[in-house]
Design an enzyme around this catalytic site. Sequence first.
Site, mmCIF file in Angstrom:
data_model
loop_
_atom_site.group_PDB
_atom_site.id
_atom_site.type_symbol
_atom_site.label_atom_id
_atom_site.label_comp_id
_atom_site.label_asym_id
_atom_site.label_seq_id
_atom_site.Cartn_x
_atom_site.Cartn_y
_atom_site.Cartn_z
ATOM 1 N N HIS A 1 0.623 4.155 -2.828
ATOM 2 C CA HIS A 1 0.361 5.546 -2.466
ATOM 3 C C HIS A 1 1.538 6.451 -2.814
ATOM 4 C CE1 HIS A 1 -3.308 5.189 0.397
ATOM 5 N NE2 HIS A 1 -3.380 4.316 -0.587
ATOM 6 N N ASN B 1 -3.794 8.691 4.052
ATOM 7 C CA ASN B 1 -2.657 8.068 4.735
ATOM 8 C C ASN B 1 -2.691 8.211 6.258
ATOM 9 O OD1 ASN B 1 -1.455 7.369 2.246
ATOM 10 N ND2 ASN B 1 -0.503 9.394 2.080
ATOM 11 N N ARG C 1 0.835 -1.214 0.000
ATOM 12 C CA ARG C 1 0.000 0.000 0.000
ATOM 13 C C ARG C 1 0.865 1.256 0.000
ATOM 14 N NH1 ARG C 1 -3.020 3.135 4.083
ATOM 15 N NH2 ARG C 1 -4.955 3.902 3.141
ATOM 16 N N HIS D 1 -6.066 -6.103 -2.607
ATOM 17 C CA HIS D 1 -6.912 -6.216 -1.420
ATOM 18 C C HIS D 1 -7.206 -7.666 -1.055
ATOM 19 C CE1 HIS D 1 -8.639 -1.833 -1.586
ATOM 20 N NE2 HIS D 1 -7.349 -1.892 -1.310
#
Length: 328
Positions: free
Chosen positions: A76, A104, A72, A203
């Site tokens: 990001h 975040n 992740r 996910h």
Amino acid sequence: MAFSSHTFGFAIVLLCLFLSSFSVVISRSSRSSSQMSPGFYRRSCPRLKRIVRNGMQQAVAKEPRLGASVLRLFFHDCFVNGCDGSILLDDTPSFTGEKNAFPNRNSARGFEVIDKIKTDVEAACPGTVSCADILALATRVGVRQLGGPSWRLRLGRRDARTASQSDANRDLPSPRSNLSTLITSFGKKGLTARDMTALSGAHTIGKSQCRAFRTHIYNETNIDPSFAQARRANCPFTGGDSNLANLDRFTPNRFDNGYYKNLVVDKGLLHSDQELFNGGSQDSLVRRYSNRKNLFFFHFSVAMKKMSNIGPLTGTNGEIRTNCRLVN
């Protein structure tokens, strides 16, 4: 409409100028690409991949969720001004970075893992390897360790000297996004709808906070009622914002295609997850992924390779940070 010789000549000049500018852009892009390669550190830091692998293996063995957390972080990072390690920068009294952007804040994690690996890399190869490359390598190792695929990763990124909280708030997709918004958001980064659907398969590992899925389990109808009721037990209508639930109810610590199996029975945890299988353009692909793990793995690898090449800093741009949290 007839053109005069003067007008025609002017048009030719404009066309030549355009082609010249286009050639410069292509040339610059090619030079940037040529500065990156899988063997970029083969001579300058031959132990790099081993150090990163050992660091991630130790971290994931201790807490499997860290494989998802680092993945992740990389996502990001790349989605905000390219894969430049900017998400790793701490805020200071004179600098506001991306860590406290809404997507975040109190959810991005795994920074200590990257710090530890960076310390070990610096001990072996001082001032040589960027934090951006360490994050890219650690992501691939973490996915592989949890049973997922690998992908060809070019190295040679350099670290940003700045970061943008406003860009993070603008560019990172929300868990409340609908399908068209997701496709547009990924498209702006050069990623196709197929790439988006495959990357969403990340996910299949990790967890999400109650605040990200509360609306889906209480207010929406495209969700299995028993699944929604089960999730409400740990996510009250008010409060408990940081309570966690597995993104994949089957195998949350195993990188597989369970995520898509959830979606085809309306058991996606996030609104944005279930949007991939909700009567829209990605339904057939989701169903294929739910039945063909190898197809998902192949498309995921292709999409990760593309994502890892978004806007890297190379050459003399940026820097090689000695501490991933601070500019030199």
